[in-house]
Design an enzyme around this catalytic site. Structure first.
Site, PDB file in Angstrom:
ATOM      1  N   ASP A 170      58.989  18.585 -31.946  1.00 40.37           N
ATOM      2  CA  ASP A 170      58.206  19.967 -31.217  1.00 40.37           C
ATOM      3  C   ASP A 170      58.173  19.790 -29.905  1.00 40.37           C
ATOM      4  OD1 ASP A 170      58.086  20.897 -33.784  1.00 40.37           O
ATOM      5  OD2 ASP A 170      55.932  20.228 -34.045  1.00 40.37           O
ATOM      6  N   ILE A 171      57.912  20.721 -28.981  1.00 40.65           N
ATOM      7  CA  ILE A 171      57.955  20.509 -27.712  1.00 40.65           C
ATOM      8  C   ILE A 171      56.693  19.752 -27.243  1.00 40.65           C
ATOM      9  CG2 ILE A 171      56.364  22.717 -27.490  1.00 40.65           C
ATOM     10  CD1 ILE A 171      58.079  23.047 -24.843  1.00 40.65           C
TER      11      ILE A 171
END
Ligand code: URA
Length: 248
Positions: A115-116
């Protein structure tokens, strides 16, 4: 010296010289044969005039003195910082490919996205079989995460994760996972799947929230501690070979 008929074989994969030339250049196979016979191709500084010669794919092969880019697949590990996305392109964010100083970075893809806001180990390759072995749950390639939660982690989570739990909207239980509680809000988790936001959703299912997540290892590949955030390096042969593809 002319190496005609000398077959140079190493532990890496070998390929016929004319095929290698036709693969890594725009020349046809017959043009490649002609160039080799004409003495335009060298191996480690010596001429090689037999198009059938078996050469290692990673050998120093040159056409008229110019090194030929190897057809070898590429494998890298990267220490992902926050705020980068694991995608080929993104309109709003930088991608992990922006961190690479390599030829044709667009040919590489991430083997197991983060994920970011997740940091840590990201593997990049152009070898689709290999990345499938990393990500396919059937291959049982373990991923190890360090994480911090908003609330204290209940001991009961260890058994629940070991048995597998149902995540919202998923039809099947998660595969058995190993949780090690390090401190009241800190843990290590080993999982062998890569479902969407899996670690966050697993804790979410227990009423807790992951507020920091960092991937430390994938299979036998540990994040190199000497890599600063945003840095990367090629995998060693041992690291690459620690993930075995179905054909190996
Ligand atoms: N699980 C998550 O929730 N996020 C990640 O980035 C990786 C695993």
């Amino acid at each position: 010296m002319c190496l005609n008929r000398i077959y140079w074989v190493s532990s890496s994969k070998t390929i016929r010289l004319d095929r290698f030339l036709a693969t890594v250049t725009d020349y046809s196979r017959s043009d490649a044969k002609r160039l080799i016979k004409a003495g335009e191709v060298s191996l480690d500084g010596s001429l090689l005039t037999d198009p059938r010669a078996a050469v290692a794919e990673d050998a120093d092969i040159r056409l008229r003195g110019q090194p030929l880019r190897s057809a070898q697949p590429r494998y890298f590990m990267l220490n992902k910082p926050q705020d980068y996305v694991c995608a080929a392109r993104d309109r709003r964010h930088l991608t992990v490919l922006d961190l690479l100083d390599e030829d044709n970075p667009e040919k590489l893809h991430v083997a197991g996205r983060l994920d970011i806001d997740t940091t840590g180990l990201v593997l990049l390759t152009d070898d689709g079989n290999w990345s499938h072995a990393v990500t396919s749950p059937k291959q049982r390639c373990w991923k190890r995460y360090w994480l911090r939660t908003a609330e204290p982690i209940a001991e009961a989570a260890i058994t629940k994760f070991a048995k597998g739990i149902f995540l919202k909207d998923d039809k099947q239980r998660t595969l058995p996972a190993e949780l090690e509680i390090l401190d009241s809000c800190e843990a290590r988790l080993r999982i062998c799947e890569g479902r969407y936001h899996q670690v966050k959703r697993m804790f979410g299912a227990l009423g807790n929230a992951v507020i920091e997540l960092h991937r430390e290892a994938i299979g036998g590949i540990e994040l190199d501690e000497t890599l600063e955030e945003g840095e990367y390096r090629p995998l060693t042969a041992e690291e690459r070979a620690s993930v075995t593809t179905p054909n190996e």
